[in-house]
Design a protein around this motif. Sequence first.
Motif, PDB file in Angstrom:
ATOM      1  N   CYS A   6       0.862  -1.185   0.000  1.00 30.17           N
ATOM      2  CA  CYS A   6       0.000   0.000   0.000  1.00 30.17           C
ATOM      3  C   CYS A   6       0.900   1.237   0.000  1.00 30.17           C
ATOM      4  O   CYS A   6       1.849   1.303   0.776  1.00 30.17           O
ATOM      5  CB  CYS A   6      -0.909  -0.001   1.228  1.00 30.17           C
ATOM      6  N   CYS A   9       0.478   2.684   3.685  1.00 29.39           N
ATOM      7  CA  CYS A   9       0.682   1.866   4.884  1.00 29.39           C
ATOM      8  C   CYS A   9       1.872   0.929   4.757  1.00 29.39           C
ATOM      9  O   CYS A   9       2.228   0.276   5.732  1.00 29.39           O
ATOM     10  CB  CYS A   9      -0.562   1.032   5.168  1.00 29.39           C
ATOM     11  N   CYS A  57      -7.512  -0.400   0.541  1.00 34.07           N
ATOM     12  CA  CYS A  57      -6.841  -0.652   1.821  1.00 34.07           C
ATOM     13  C   CYS A  57      -7.872  -0.494   2.946  1.00 34.07           C
ATOM     14  O   CYS A  57      -7.902   0.509   3.642  1.00 34.07           O
ATOM     15  CB  CYS A  57      -5.681   0.329   1.981  1.00 34.07           C
TER      16      CYS A  57
HETATM   17 ZN    ZN Z   1      -3.139   1.663   3.282  1.00 32.57          ZN
END
Ligand code: ZN
Lengths: 90, 948
Positions: A6, A9, A57
């Motif tokens: 991601c 993240c 996500c």
């Molecule tokens: Zn994320």
Amino acid sequence: MLLVPCPNCGPRNSADLRYGGESHARPDPATASPHEWRAYLYLRHNPAGWLRETWYCRSGCRRWFALERNTATNEFRDPPLPGDKRGGAA
Amino acid sequence: MAMSRLGQRPTEVIKRSVTLHFRWNGRSFSGFEGDTVASALAASGQQVFSRSLKYHRPRGILTADYWDPNLMVQVGDDPNVRAGHRLLEEGMDVRAQNVWPSLRFDLKAANSLVGRFLSAGFYYKTFMRPRWLWPSYERVLSAFGPGGRVDIDSPDRYHDKRYTHPDVVVAGAGPAGIEAALAASKAGARVLLVEHEHSVGGHLRYSTRAAEQVALGKLRGTLEASDVEVLTDSTVTGRYEDNWLGIVQRNHPIAVERLIKARAKMLVVAPGLIERPYVFEGNDRPGVITSAAARRLINLWGVKPGERAVVFSANDEGDAAADLRDAGVDVAAVIDGRKGHRINSTRGSRRAVEGVVADGVRIDADLLVVAAGWTAPTSLLNMAGDRPAYDRYAARFFPSNPPDSVLATGGLSGDGTLDELRTHGAATGRLAAARALSVAHRIQARTARARAVGGPEPDWAADDRLPLRRDFHPELFRSDTHGMIDFSEDVGSKDLLAAAREGYDSVELAKRYTTATMGSSQGKLETVNTVAVLAEARGENIGEVGTTVWRPPYAPVSLGALAGRVFEPVRVSPIQPWHEANGVRTILAGQWVRPDHYGDPAAEVRNARSNVGIIDVTPLGKLDLRGPDIPKLLNLLYTNKWSNLAVGKVRYGMMCGEDGVVLDDGVTGRLGEDHYMMTTTSSGAGVVWEWVENWLQTERPDWRVHVTPVTSAYASINVAGPKSRRLVGRVVRDVDLSPEGFAYMEVRSATVAGVAGCFMWRIGFTGDLSYELHVPAGHGMHVWEALIEAGADLGVGPFGMEGQRIMRLEKGHFIVGQDTDGLTMAPSTGLSRLIRLDKENFVGRPELGWSGSRRLPMIVAIQPDHPQTVPDEGCQIVRGDTNEILGRITSSRMSPTLRRSICLGQVEPELAIGGSRVTVLLASGDRIGATVMGHHAHFDPAGERLRG
Ligand SMILES: [Zn+2]
């Protein structure tokens, strides 16, 4: 379980994300023929190789983003880095 | 002659000062602490531990470890316990499996007389036709099954889960694995070392060579002093994408088992080698054991495996003659497989070896120790994508090309002296640690918070390990006679050759046809012999035949370990304690535990219809929308028009997917100029949120709308019934509740029971006058109790999901997902006035525009002729006496209000006309008549109560 990079993240378990499937352009709904529209809805290229696809996500930053993945090796090509603006799907 | 206990051995793991008592098939036995169930029984003279699956032949110890297929027993209420591995405990109740009526006198042994009927593919040939006999087949098969007994009344035991992110996981703690773990740890890596057996050391544990014992002691000491986390009696059961590993820990202090999910940066595979049985006539007679089994029995548990032995050996490690002599066993002959000598058969009773025929000569013996070669358990490499290759010179498989993140060491990767294996292990550990550092760097570089870490990524460490050599080993799989290949599935070499003759000569087909390799040892003992016999049948070598794909799990995993501890959150409303104190029966709806009813749902409905009822609808999906472009968003996602919704108004809408199929529905209210509250179905809350985000993020990123999910930020209470206005009036003081001041489909901000920051709207899912109160969650219980208290004289009572479902069905309101399905397009709902094709563009519009020419099934209300008959949901609607399907019942209940059965259903469009007669096929097979209604509402079709 696949690790999905991601852009916000970092690598996350794929179970933390929703797979949005193969990216494909949405035809103009005002002018698309039934044939074009149903190709958009139902037909996928499903290559054994590089594929541009979308992910959401859902347990992290809650952003939809696009990635290029090799479906034969599960390698991600040039994934977006933190702060990368190339986020948008399609 | 049976096995017996020896005097003290220097290498033994038993503690002779602690005697443990247990029962075996009802009789009392004893063993020592450190014994396995099997070693204790063997030391007590037991020879037969089980009966084989099909022929019910007596079976004894074969490998004396976890993989031993003959040692599956029942311990207490625990079936399929591996007696070769499970440690003895005081008071254990151990029983044999797959024996009826007893291990000594087994009626089903009669099957071995009719063995020709149990040939290759016998399941398929015997139990397929005629099909009407299937129930009988199932009874027969389950009686034959080896599975032990499951006691469904036994109490639940705790299975735990753990997540961990080590740098390096080493699977296997033999000398190479220990060195790998130590070297990786020394290089700074966080290391998890996982050992299948009860203690580390691999084959050194049962070696009597002084140098090896010294080495083992030192390795153990170093390991103990290191930072390596060691898990014994634990198995890496699977390797998945990106080194996601499943590890089952069997010796956890508080859990029966613990499933560890590890994300390892590097995996080192060091399982060692598994000794392979040899195929010859009588190779499954009790008294035939592997050389490793002989050494384990003698050196770990002090068990003398027999009195007079024949040793067949094809390698130095497998020559157990010295150990046997040391244990006082008379070694009658050593047959050297390397020199072309062969075992032809064993002779004796069904229960014991009495003689061995080697090179055509009979030798009297009660024990045959076999060392025919090694199987490389490459499973974890295969799971990582490697295709190990067969080497005829060494007579085993070797790793070919595993991914960079997986390294093999120890016997799996080659041969060598103990020092050479240890050196290879240490080099592997260093390489793993170096690569783990690179992987860690990559992960950090892709994580926003770690950008500051910086620094260049270390170069990917090249594999500069000195490879281990490969020693010659004769290819010994089958002798000149036929014998057993798969001991747990009872498949012999004859069966495999028969399968090949019948055309099942590919290894994957033969495996499924004969079930060879599909038993409890997951192919560890059987696969190579299976392939070898097929290669023989095909006139090819093993490399050409190939092996079956080794899939997870490496070793069988209990369902308890997989189910284990559940991390899925259970969601409850803040009012749940009240429900529980008032006799609620709950229902699980998605993640939510919800009140289903409080004992009598019909009474709850009658009370709500005549007085006032309240229901906790907190799980209702709620999305707080802010921003100037909300009307555009609503116009895009709903099928109806939203541009003109005034502040204080609420509207119902349906959402469709791009295919025109109904996705969700709900009401959205306008709380302020740029502030709306969207509600979704309870089950659709998550999906709709992602749906909204997808459109805003990807297709309309220029629109200014901010979405916040507030489902659990509010407790939601629906107050329904003719007295609801009076009740709400007692707790809400700052809102004009008159029908003119607060009309149907309007929303107001309010202070409820003293709680500020609430909003409420008048909607009518139940079909009655109703107010839905949304209050900050922390005050939900207070407001609920205030309503109960304030409405005591009005007869207020709670109702649950069941009551609400009855009431909405009386009113004819469909539920998305109940009355609709994955093919139900919006026009099928009958709400065509809410599908505004004149709107410029909305999601689903293209398909809905074209749907006019399609024959879509329609949702209709249906009433059975017989008012007391409630057809089950899912019953089909058919044409007359035929089985032609014209629709189905999607919802059905007995209506307490109308005192008759009522339904919603989907029917062919021709039948969607008031007064149409239909036939409903009940689950019983009976057919009943029913009538399609002219409108969805069974109750108050004019909506007078709703709007009152
Ligand atoms: Zn994320």
